[in-house]
Design a protein around this motif. Sequence first.
Motif, PDB file in Angstrom:
ATOM      1  N   PHE A 164       0.825  -1.201   0.000  1.00 18.46           N
ATOM      2  CA  PHE A 164       0.000   0.000   0.000  1.00 18.46           C
ATOM      3  C   PHE A 164       0.862   1.255   0.000  1.00 18.46           C
ATOM      4  CE2 PHE A 164      -3.216  -2.960   1.820  1.00 18.46           C
ATOM      5  CZ  PHE A 164      -4.098  -2.890   0.749  1.00 18.46           C
ATOM      6  N   ASP A 165       2.026   1.189   0.672  1.00 21.26           N
ATOM      7  CA  ASP A 165       2.965   2.315   0.619  1.00 21.26           C
ATOM      8  C   ASP A 165       3.409   2.565  -0.816  1.00 21.26           C
ATOM      9  OD1 ASP A 165       2.828   2.702   3.337  1.00 21.26           O
ATOM     10  OD2 ASP A 165       4.743   1.718   3.771  1.00 21.26           O
ATOM     11  N   ALA A 166       3.723   1.499  -1.525  1.00 16.80           N
ATOM     12  CA  ALA A 166       4.172   1.640  -2.913  1.00 16.80           C
ATOM     13  C   ALA A 166       3.082   2.264  -3.768  1.00 16.80           C
ATOM     14  CB  ALA A 166       4.584   0.283  -3.483  1.00 16.80           C
ATOM     15  N   ILE A 167       1.853   1.826  -3.594  1.00 20.17           N
ATOM     16  CA  ILE A 167       0.743   2.389  -4.371  1.00 20.17           C
ATOM     17  C   ILE A 167       0.539   3.856  -4.013  1.00 20.17           C
ATOM     18  CG2 ILE A 167      -1.757   2.298  -4.734  1.00 20.17           C
ATOM     19  CD1 ILE A 167      -1.535  -0.766  -4.480  1.00 20.17           C
ATOM     20  N   GLY A 168       0.611   4.180  -2.743  1.00 19.98           N
ATOM     21  CA  GLY A 168       0.419   5.563  -2.302  1.00 19.98           C
ATOM     22  C   GLY A 168       1.511   6.490  -2.817  1.00 19.98           C
ATOM     23  N   ILE A 169       2.743   6.040  -2.714  1.00 20.31           N
ATOM     24  CA  ILE A 169       3.867   6.859  -3.177  1.00 20.31           C
ATOM     25  C   ILE A 169       3.816   7.021  -4.698  1.00 20.31           C
ATOM     26  CG2 ILE A 169       6.380   6.944  -3.406  1.00 20.31           C
ATOM     27  CD1 ILE A 169       6.463   5.589  -0.595  1.00 20.31           C
ATOM     28  N   LEU A 203       2.239  10.000  -9.870  1.00 16.69           N
ATOM     29  CA  LEU A 203       1.287  10.147 -10.976  1.00 16.69           C
ATOM     30  C   LEU A 203       0.681  11.543 -10.987  1.00 16.69           C
ATOM     31  CD1 LEU A 203      -0.592   6.713 -10.843  1.00 16.69           C
ATOM     32  CD2 LEU A 203       0.796   7.569 -12.734  1.00 16.69           C
ATOM     33  N   THR A 204       0.311  12.028  -9.815  1.00 13.28           N
ATOM     34  CA  THR A 204      -0.290  13.362  -9.723  1.00 13.28           C
ATOM     35  C   THR A 204       0.683  14.442 -10.167  1.00 13.28           C
ATOM     36  OG1 THR A 204      -1.735  12.651  -7.923  1.00 13.28           O
ATOM     37  CG2 THR A 204      -1.367  15.020  -8.144  1.00 13.28           C
ATOM     38  N   VAL A 205       1.912  14.379  -9.687  1.00 11.74           N
ATOM     39  CA  VAL A 205       2.912  15.382 -10.060  1.00 11.74           C
ATOM     40  C   VAL A 205       3.188  15.341 -11.561  1.00 11.74           C
ATOM     41  CG1 VAL A 205       5.349  16.027  -9.835  1.00 11.74           C
ATOM     42  CG2 VAL A 205       3.983  15.567  -7.796  1.00 11.74           C
ATOM     43  N   HIS A 206       3.341  14.149 -12.118  1.00  4.50           N
ATOM     44  CA  HIS A 206       3.632  14.046 -13.549  1.00  4.50           C
ATOM     45  C   HIS A 206       2.435  14.477 -14.396  1.00  4.50           C
ATOM     46  CE1 HIS A 206       7.132  11.791 -12.116  1.00  4.50           C
ATOM     47  NE2 HIS A 206       7.685  12.254 -13.229  1.00  4.50           N
ATOM     48  N   ALA A 229       2.827   4.584 -13.121  1.00  3.77           N
ATOM     49  CA  ALA A 229       1.679   3.724 -13.417  1.00  3.77           C
ATOM     50  C   ALA A 229       2.100   2.251 -13.380  1.00  3.77           C
ATOM     51  CB  ALA A 229       1.085   4.082 -14.775  1.00  3.77           C
ATOM     52  N   ALA A 230       3.299   1.955 -13.853  1.00  5.03           N
ATOM     53  CA  ALA A 230       3.806   0.579 -13.821  1.00  5.03           C
ATOM     54  C   ALA A 230       4.007   0.113 -12.381  1.00  5.03           C
ATOM     55  CB  ALA A 230       5.110   0.476 -14.603  1.00  5.03           C
ATOM     56  N   VAL A 231       4.466   0.995 -11.511  1.00  6.23           N
ATOM     57  CA  VAL A 231       4.635   0.643 -10.099  1.00  6.23           C
ATOM     58  C   VAL A 231       3.281   0.300  -9.478  1.00  6.23           C
ATOM     59  CG1 VAL A 231       5.240   1.543  -7.811  1.00  6.23           C
ATOM     60  CG2 VAL A 231       6.769   1.927  -9.745  1.00  6.23           C
ATOM     61  N   VAL A 232       2.268   1.100  -9.772  1.00 10.55           N
ATOM     62  CA  VAL A 232       0.924   0.832  -9.245  1.00 10.55           C
ATOM     63  C   VAL A 232       0.432  -0.523  -9.743  1.00 10.55           C
ATOM     64  CG1 VAL A 232      -1.494   1.575  -9.310  1.00 10.55           C
ATOM     65  CG2 VAL A 232       0.308   3.253  -8.928  1.00 10.55           C
ATOM     66  N   ASP A 233       0.610  -0.802 -11.036  1.00  6.86           N
ATOM     67  CA  ASP A 233       0.177  -2.092 -11.592  1.00  6.86           C
ATOM     68  C   ASP A 233       0.884  -3.259 -10.921  1.00  6.86           C
ATOM     69  OD1 ASP A 233      -1.638  -0.991 -13.350  1.00  6.86           O
ATOM     70  OD2 ASP A 233      -0.272  -1.021 -15.071  1.00  6.86           O
ATOM     71  N   ASP A 258      -0.717  -6.215  -8.613  1.00  5.84           N
ATOM     72  CA  ASP A 258      -0.531  -7.633  -8.917  1.00  5.84           C
ATOM     73  C   ASP A 258       0.028  -8.392  -7.722  1.00  5.84           C
ATOM     74  OD1 ASP A 258      -1.443  -7.106 -11.471  1.00  5.84           O
ATOM     75  OD2 ASP A 258       0.564  -7.127 -12.394  1.00  5.84           O
ATOM     76  N   THR A 259       0.978  -7.785  -7.020  1.00  7.87           N
ATOM     77  CA  THR A 259       1.573  -8.406  -5.832  1.00  7.87           C
ATOM     78  C   THR A 259       0.518  -8.598  -4.742  1.00  7.87           C
ATOM     79  OG1 THR A 259       3.697  -7.384  -6.329  1.00  7.87           O
ATOM     80  CG2 THR A 259       3.368  -8.160  -4.070  1.00  7.87           C
TER      81      THR A 259
END
Length: 130
Positions: free
Chosen positions: A3-8, A13-16, A111-115, A119-120
Amino acid sequence: MTFDAIGIASTGLTVHRKWLDAVSDNLANINTVKPTDGSAFQARYVVAEEGQGTTGVFVAGAAYGSEEGRLVFEPAHPLADAEGYVRYPEIDLASQMGQLIMAQRGYQANAAVVDRAKDTYEAALQIGRS
């Protein structure tokens, strides 16, 4: 951890996305003409800062380009002054295209990190069901 990874990554994503918005606005106004007695369109640049701890990144504000712009001799232009000059923004197309590519790549990476984190998490749920 997932969840930390998704949040970070979502903060990235927002900044980009905001960076992409600023660059597209700059590109859309690269040929905006103003009379010489006014200000030129000011390019917008996103100012990002690191969050504290593991909170990711955030947009701290915006920086703006010169309102002076550049004077161009176009005597036939309807906005030209008595000497034949108009004001264009001081925006470099090559620089903006480079910024566009970097912002796109950053967005894609986040976006790849979120995906992958999703999946994990789903795989962990499947293991827990077994």
